[in-house]
Design a protein around this motif. Structure first.
Motif, PDB file in Angstrom:
ATOM      1  N   THR A 121       0.749  -1.254   0.034  1.00  0.00           N
ATOM      2  CA  THR A 121      -0.014   0.109   0.095  1.00  0.00           C
ATOM      3  C   THR A 121       0.853   1.251   0.007  1.00  0.00           C
ATOM      4  OG1 THR A 121      -0.199  -0.427   2.323  1.00  0.00           O
ATOM      5  CG2 THR A 121      -2.166  -0.924   0.983  1.00  0.00           C
ATOM      6  N   ARG A 156       2.637   6.012  -2.608  1.00  0.00           N
ATOM      7  CA  ARG A 156       3.721   6.971  -3.146  1.00  0.00           C
ATOM      8  C   ARG A 156       3.696   7.307  -4.521  1.00  0.00           C
ATOM      9  NH1 ARG A 156       6.564   4.570   1.076  1.00  0.00           N
ATOM     10  NH2 ARG A 156       6.698   2.615  -0.115  1.00  0.00           N
ATOM     11  N   GLN A 158       2.089   9.886   9.307  1.00  0.00           N
ATOM     12  CA  GLN A 158       0.653   9.159   9.979  1.00  0.00           C
ATOM     13  C   GLN A 158      -0.082   8.458   9.088  1.00  0.00           C
ATOM     14  OE1 GLN A 158      -1.137  13.087  11.052  1.00  0.00           O
ATOM     15  NE2 GLN A 158       0.161  13.258  12.898  1.00  0.00           N
ATOM     16  N   VAL A 162      -2.973   7.040   6.335  1.00  0.00           N
ATOM     17  CA  VAL A 162      -3.851   7.653   5.273  1.00  0.00           C
ATOM     18  C   VAL A 162      -5.193   6.981   5.946  1.00  0.00           C
ATOM     19  CG1 VAL A 162      -4.600   7.378   2.785  1.00  0.00           C
ATOM     20  CG2 VAL A 162      -1.938   7.783   3.584  1.00  0.00           C
ATOM     21  N   GLY A 189       2.463  -3.845   4.312  1.00  0.00           N
ATOM     22  CA  GLY A 189       1.859  -2.408   4.774  1.00  0.00           C
ATOM     23  C   GLY A 189       0.568  -2.461   4.913  1.00  0.00           C
ATOM     24  N   ARG A 223      -2.990  -1.911   8.781  1.00  0.00           N
ATOM     25  CA  ARG A 223      -2.026  -1.208   9.906  1.00  0.00           C
ATOM     26  C   ARG A 223      -2.780  -0.885  11.075  1.00  0.00           C
ATOM     27  NH1 ARG A 223       1.899   0.295   6.323  1.00  0.00           N
ATOM     28  NH2 ARG A 223       3.509   2.209   6.843  1.00  0.00           N
ATOM     29  N   GLN A 275      -8.560  -2.289   9.866  1.00  0.00           N
ATOM     30  CA  GLN A 275      -8.036  -2.973   8.374  1.00  0.00           C
ATOM     31  C   GLN A 275      -8.052  -4.186   8.669  1.00  0.00           C
ATOM     32  OE1 GLN A 275      -4.780  -0.702   7.064  1.00  0.00           O
ATOM     33  NE2 GLN A 275      -5.367   1.268   7.472  1.00  0.00           N
ATOM     34  N   ARG A 279      13.912   8.547   1.087  1.00  0.00           N
ATOM     35  CA  ARG A 279      12.354   8.827   1.141  1.00  0.00           C
ATOM     36  C   ARG A 279      12.266   9.882   2.163  1.00  0.00           C
ATOM     37  NH1 ARG A 279       9.110   3.153   2.182  1.00  0.00           N
ATOM     38  NH2 ARG A 279       7.867   4.529   3.785  1.00  0.00           N
ATOM     39  N   ARG A 288       6.509   7.489  12.958  1.00  0.00           N
ATOM     40  CA  ARG A 288       5.907   6.428  12.384  1.00  0.00           C
ATOM     41  C   ARG A 288       6.004   5.357  13.330  1.00  0.00           C
ATOM     42  NH1 ARG A 288       9.549   5.933   7.242  1.00  0.00           N
ATOM     43  NH2 ARG A 288       8.566   3.941   7.084  1.00  0.00           N
TER      44      ARG A 288
HETATM   45  P1  AMP Z   1       5.242   2.077   4.164  1.00  0.00           P
HETATM   46  O1  AMP Z   1       5.771   2.098   2.744  1.00  0.00           O
HETATM   47  O2  AMP Z   1       4.429   0.890   4.106  1.00  0.00           O
HETATM   48  O3  AMP Z   1       6.114   2.409   5.320  1.00  0.00           O
HETATM   49  O4  AMP Z   1       4.025   3.357   3.836  1.00  0.00           O
HETATM   50  C1  AMP Z   1       4.246   4.508   3.995  1.00  0.00           C
HETATM   51  C2  AMP Z   1       3.257   5.410   4.320  1.00  0.00           C
HETATM   52  O5  AMP Z   1       1.966   5.294   3.577  1.00  0.00           O
HETATM   53  C3  AMP Z   1       2.739   5.249   5.622  1.00  0.00           C
HETATM   54  O6  AMP Z   1       3.700   5.984   6.701  1.00  0.00           O
HETATM   55  C4  AMP Z   1       1.305   5.850   5.683  1.00  0.00           C
HETATM   56  O7  AMP Z   1       1.371   7.141   5.570  1.00  0.00           O
HETATM   57  C5  AMP Z   1       0.908   5.221   4.260  1.00  0.00           C
HETATM   58  N1  AMP Z   1       0.174   3.879   4.408  1.00  0.00           N
HETATM   59  C6  AMP Z   1       0.795   2.770   3.959  1.00  0.00           C
HETATM   60  N2  AMP Z   1      -0.224   1.704   4.043  1.00  0.00           N
HETATM   61  C7  AMP Z   1      -1.097   2.271   4.692  1.00  0.00           C
HETATM   62  C8  AMP Z   1      -2.109   1.757   5.383  1.00  0.00           C
HETATM   63  N3  AMP Z   1      -2.271   0.386   5.484  1.00  0.00           N
HETATM   64  N4  AMP Z   1      -3.133   2.350   6.187  1.00  0.00           N
HETATM   65  C9  AMP Z   1      -2.848   3.745   6.204  1.00  0.00           C
HETATM   66  N5  AMP Z   1      -1.753   4.485   5.964  1.00  0.00           N
HETATM   67  C10 AMP Z   1      -0.804   3.587   4.942  1.00  0.00           C
END
Ligand code: AMP
Length: 207
Positions: free
Chosen positions: A31, A36, A57, A59, A85, A88, A92, A155, A166
């Motif tokens: 996700t 991104r 934070q 989404v 991911g 979370r 979910q 990033r 995070r």
């Molecule tokens: P990640 O690459 O998995 O560390 O995700 C990067 C960012 O995307 C997170 O810090 C959140 O802002 C958002 N994100 C990714 N997956 C989720 C999810 N399942 N629920 C909410 N936000 C997410």
């Protein structure tokens, strides 16, 4: 089977998920990568997600549940997939359970000081998504992606103050779902320290 990768940011979910995807011949759905990409392309989805992501934070649940739902219904995922991911938080996790598919969660355990070290050394390719670590797996040519020759970047959310947020979000919202899967006998735990290959062989053993 739907495999769920759990662990702190920087625990190695993306890297191990990639290897598992190749081994099992099922796709990895991240996700974070999807969001991104949407932010980079400034799509309506990206515009909605940008602010939360920049702050480290989450989404909104409706957005990410919608993304995963669409993926799980696609032909790509008809033999299963690896979720990186997602979920979370408990909401979910419950939404995922409602699909009624068999689930196995893989919890990759790494101490907090180790993930902070890893994230500050992480560099990614904005073009092909390859991930490097300046200490343990640097690119052959400094600052350049081995696979596609694009200059590497850090990033935005791997900056120290965002990493702290995070980790806090993970402790408060994501960690409780480890227990959620444990209680359902759907959890395996893997020591995430050591080389990529060592962790992967432990992971394969565990599942
Ligand atoms: P990640 O690459 O998995 O560390 O995700 C990067 C960012 O995307 C997170 O810090 C959140 O802002 C958002 N994100 C990714 N997956 C989720 C999810 N399942 N629920 C909410 N936000 C997410």
């Amino acid at each position: 089977m739907i495999y769920i990768l759990l662990g702190l940011p920087g625990a190695g979910k993306g890297t191990q998920g990639e290897l598992l995807s190749k081994k099992l011949g099922i796709p990895k759905v991240s996700t974070g990568d999807i969001l991104r990409d949407a932010v980079r392309r400034a799509t309506p989805l990206g515009q909605k997600a940008k602010e939360a992501m920049e702050k480290g934070q989450l989404v909104s649940d409706d957005i990410v549940i919608g993304i995963v739902e669409e993926k799980l219904k696609s032909r790509d995922c008809e033999k299963g997939c690896i979720l990186d991911g997602f979920p979370r938080n408990l909401r979910q996790a419950q939404a995922l359970e409602e699909f009624g598919l068999p689930l196995k969660a893989i919890y990759i355990k790494v101490p907090e000081d180790e993930v902070v070290r890893r994230l500050s050394a992480r560099r990614v390719c904005p073009n092909c998504g390859a991930v490097y670590n300046l200490i343990t797996s640097p690119p052959k040519k400094e600052g350049i992606c081995d696979r596609c020759g694009t200059p590497l970047i850090q990033r935005e959310d791997d900056r120290e103050e965002v990493v702290r947020e995070r980790i806090k979000v993970y402790r408060e919202q994501t960690e409780p779902i480890v227990d959620y899967y444990r209680r359902r006998n759907a959890l395996v735990e893997v020591d995430g320290q050591g080389s990529v290959e060592e962790v992967f062989s432990r992971l394969v053993e565990a599942i």
